[in-house]
Design a protein around this motif. Structure first.
Motif, PDB file in Angstrom:
ATOM      1  N   TYR A  59      13.444  52.239  54.066  1.00 32.04           N
ATOM      2  CA  TYR A  59      14.767  51.967  54.643  1.00 32.04           C
ATOM      3  C   TYR A  59      15.455  50.839  53.890  1.00 32.04           C
ATOM      4  O   TYR A  59      16.627  50.952  53.501  1.00 32.04           O
ATOM      5  CB  TYR A  59      14.608  51.624  56.120  1.00 32.04           C
ATOM      6  CG  TYR A  59      15.897  51.166  56.770  1.00 32.04           C
ATOM      7  CD1 TYR A  59      16.832  52.092  57.219  1.00 32.04           C
ATOM      8  CD2 TYR A  59      16.179  49.808  56.932  1.00 32.04           C
ATOM      9  CE1 TYR A  59      18.020  51.684  57.818  1.00 32.04           C
ATOM     10  CE2 TYR A  59      17.354  49.397  57.526  1.00 32.04           C
ATOM     11  CZ  TYR A  59      18.269  50.329  57.967  1.00 32.04           C
ATOM     12  OH  TYR A  59      19.441  49.913  58.538  1.00 32.04           O
ATOM     13  N   THR A  96       4.312  52.753  59.599  1.00 35.31           N
ATOM     14  CA  THR A  96       5.604  52.169  59.942  1.00 35.31           C
ATOM     15  C   THR A  96       6.146  51.317  58.805  1.00 35.31           C
ATOM     16  O   THR A  96       7.340  51.334  58.506  1.00 35.31           O
ATOM     17  CB  THR A  96       5.480  51.315  61.215  1.00 35.31           C
ATOM     18  OG1 THR A  96       4.916  52.103  62.266  1.00 35.31           O
ATOM     19  CG2 THR A  96       6.835  50.785  61.644  1.00 35.31           C
ATOM     20  N   GLY A  97       5.251  50.571  58.152  1.00 43.28           N
ATOM     21  CA  GLY A  97       5.670  49.737  57.030  1.00 43.28           C
ATOM     22  C   GLY A  97       6.221  50.551  55.879  1.00 43.28           C
ATOM     23  O   GLY A  97       7.165  50.128  55.198  1.00 43.28           O
ATOM     24  N   THR A  98       5.641  51.727  55.646  1.00 39.61           N
ATOM     25  CA  THR A  98       6.156  52.609  54.602  1.00 39.61           C
ATOM     26  C   THR A  98       7.584  53.032  54.901  1.00 39.61           C
ATOM     27  O   THR A  98       8.456  53.008  54.030  1.00 39.61           O
ATOM     28  CB  THR A  98       5.267  53.861  54.468  1.00 39.61           C
ATOM     29  OG1 THR A  98       3.920  53.451  54.173  1.00 39.61           O
ATOM     30  CG2 THR A  98       5.767  54.772  53.364  1.00 39.61           C
ATOM     31  N   TYR A  99       7.833  53.397  56.160  1.00 35.04           N
ATOM     32  CA  TYR A  99       9.187  53.795  56.557  1.00 35.04           C
ATOM     33  C   TYR A  99      10.162  52.626  56.441  1.00 35.04           C
ATOM     34  O   TYR A  99      11.273  52.786  55.917  1.00 35.04           O
ATOM     35  CB  TYR A  99       9.170  54.321  57.993  1.00 35.04           C
ATOM     36  CG  TYR A  99      10.546  54.651  58.529  1.00 35.04           C
ATOM     37  CD1 TYR A  99      11.136  55.877  58.237  1.00 35.04           C
ATOM     38  CD2 TYR A  99      11.253  53.731  59.309  1.00 35.04           C
ATOM     39  CE1 TYR A  99      12.406  56.176  58.712  1.00 35.04           C
ATOM     40  CE2 TYR A  99      12.515  54.026  59.783  1.00 35.04           C
ATOM     41  CZ  TYR A  99      13.086  55.257  59.486  1.00 35.04           C
ATOM     42  OH  TYR A  99      14.335  55.547  59.947  1.00 35.04           O
ATOM     43  N   VAL A 100       9.749  51.447  56.932  1.00 35.24           N
ATOM     44  CA  VAL A 100      10.626  50.273  56.883  1.00 35.24           C
ATOM     45  C   VAL A 100      10.942  49.898  55.433  1.00 35.24           C
ATOM     46  O   VAL A 100      12.087  49.582  55.087  1.00 35.24           O
ATOM     47  CB  VAL A 100       9.979  49.086  57.617  1.00 35.24           C
ATOM     48  CG1 VAL A 100      10.783  47.803  57.401  1.00 35.24           C
ATOM     49  CG2 VAL A 100       9.857  49.383  59.100  1.00 35.24           C
ATOM     50  N   GLY A 101       9.927  49.946  54.567  1.00 37.86           N
ATOM     51  CA  GLY A 101      10.147  49.638  53.156  1.00 37.86           C
ATOM     52  C   GLY A 101      11.122  50.601  52.511  1.00 37.86           C
ATOM     53  O   GLY A 101      12.000  50.200  51.735  1.00 37.86           O
ATOM     54  N   GLU A 111      14.728  49.761  50.898  1.00 40.90           N
ATOM     55  CA  GLU A 111      14.943  50.186  49.512  1.00 40.90           C
ATOM     56  C   GLU A 111      16.225  51.001  49.399  1.00 40.90           C
ATOM     57  O   GLU A 111      17.008  50.842  48.460  1.00 40.90           O
ATOM     58  CB  GLU A 111      13.737  51.009  49.034  1.00 40.90           C
ATOM     59  CG  GLU A 111      13.709  51.296  47.551  1.00 40.90           C
ATOM     60  CD  GLU A 111      14.418  52.594  47.192  1.00 40.90           C
ATOM     61  OE1 GLU A 111      14.736  52.787  46.004  1.00 40.90           O
ATOM     62  OE2 GLU A 111      14.648  53.399  48.104  1.00 40.90           O
ATOM     63  N   SER A 146       5.843  46.892  53.753  1.00 41.95           N
ATOM     64  CA  SER A 146       7.272  46.834  53.438  1.00 41.95           C
ATOM     65  C   SER A 146       7.509  46.009  52.184  1.00 41.95           C
ATOM     66  O   SER A 146       8.286  46.396  51.301  1.00 41.95           O
ATOM     67  CB  SER A 146       8.053  46.236  54.611  1.00 41.95           C
ATOM     68  OG  SER A 146       7.879  46.989  55.782  1.00 41.95           O
ATOM     69  N   VAL A 184       2.889  46.090  58.891  1.00 46.39           N
ATOM     70  CA  VAL A 184       4.270  46.505  58.619  1.00 46.39           C
ATOM     71  C   VAL A 184       4.886  45.581  57.574  1.00 46.39           C
ATOM     72  O   VAL A 184       5.553  46.030  56.632  1.00 46.39           O
ATOM     73  CB  VAL A 184       5.114  46.499  59.906  1.00 46.39           C
ATOM     74  CG1 VAL A 184       6.597  46.689  59.578  1.00 46.39           C
ATOM     75  CG2 VAL A 184       4.657  47.599  60.847  1.00 46.39           C
ATOM     76  N   THR A 208       6.557  47.939  49.063  1.00 46.74           N
ATOM     77  CA  THR A 208       7.584  48.899  48.649  1.00 46.74           C
ATOM     78  C   THR A 208       8.707  48.203  47.906  1.00 46.74           C
ATOM     79  O   THR A 208       9.160  48.666  46.848  1.00 46.74           O
ATOM     80  CB  THR A 208       8.138  49.642  49.876  1.00 46.74           C
ATOM     81  OG1 THR A 208       7.074  50.288  50.571  1.00 46.74           O
ATOM     82  CG2 THR A 208       9.167  50.686  49.443  1.00 46.74           C
ATOM     83  N   GLU A 218       2.658  39.595  49.880  1.00 51.07           N
ATOM     84  CA  GLU A 218       1.990  40.836  50.267  1.00 51.07           C
ATOM     85  C   GLU A 218       0.478  40.637  50.383  1.00 51.07           C
ATOM     86  O   GLU A 218      -0.142  41.049  51.374  1.00 51.07           O
ATOM     87  CB  GLU A 218       2.300  41.914  49.230  1.00 51.07           C
ATOM     88  CG  GLU A 218       1.568  43.224  49.469  1.00 51.07           C
ATOM     89  CD  GLU A 218       1.653  44.152  48.277  1.00 51.07           C
ATOM     90  OE1 GLU A 218       0.907  45.147  48.259  1.00 51.07           O
ATOM     91  OE2 GLU A 218       2.457  43.878  47.360  1.00 51.07           O
TER      92      GLU A 218
END
Length: 200
Positions: free
Chosen positions: A94, A87-92, A96, A33, A29, A36, A57
């Protein structure tokens, strides 16, 4: 390692099938993130912070993939790795969205002039150009404007209230010519201390 785990009351099975996958998930995650955010800062010309994020990263990714190889027979490690990526894609995304850095170019095409929208942009000191153009079904009005990303939701809401069927496109802008519209001066909508220091 087994003696250390026993001292904390952690069985080897608990560590292998619960704690280690959880650590891999958290690491994944984190690195996705950061990836992103790194791409976002790179697109906005933030040359100072991008290498730092790239270092973090890659370091986190190496730690996560190293644990995968050490637990190659543990299927939970693979599930945690994949779940962490999603999940990391979603958090990143968010973060952004919350940072809302940079500017966007908005094109609005309508059959007739939207006087109310033009007045709205004048009141808020938007730079815009409105010209007549030829469309498939005849004459149209084409409006160009560049604005900060955090102003976009209000602008779209106003556009929809004036003409619900208005056609518009949005593109990211890396840099504009005027000094007072330089994207390097943009600030996020909420404060992150390490990001603030990196921008200075």
């Amino acid at each position: 390692m087994q003696e250390l785990l026993q001292n904390f009351g952690i069985s080897e099975q608990l560590f292998t099938y619960v704690i280690m996958p959880l650590l891999i998930f958290v690491a994944r995650v984190g690195d996705v993130s950061i990836n992103t955010l790194r791409i976002m800062f790179m697109m906005n010309g933030k040359k100072t912070i991008v290498p730092i994020l790239g270092f973090l990263e890659s370091m986190i990714w190496l730690l996560a993939i190293g644990q995968i190889f050490q637990n190659i027979n543990n299927p939970m490690s693979y599930i945690a790795y994949a779940a962490g990526f999603g999940t990391g894609t979603y958090v990143g995304m968010y973060f952004e969205e919350k940072l809302a850095l940079g500017r966007v170019l908005v094109r609005v095409i309508t059959p007739k002039p939207l006087t109310e929208l033009l007045e709205y942009m004048k009141e808020r000191d938007f730079r815009f150009t409105n010209v007549g153009a030829e469309g498939r079904y005849g004459k149209v009005q084409l409006t160009f404007t560049v604005m900060k990303r955090d102003a976009l939701p209000d602008f779209i809401a106003k556009l929809k209230s004036v003409d619900e069927k208005a056609f518009y496109t949005i593109e990211s802008v890396k840099r504009v010519s005027e000094d007072d519209l330089n994207v390097m001066d943009d600030k996020p909508r909420f404060n992150l201390s390490f990001l603030s220091r990196a921008r200075n």
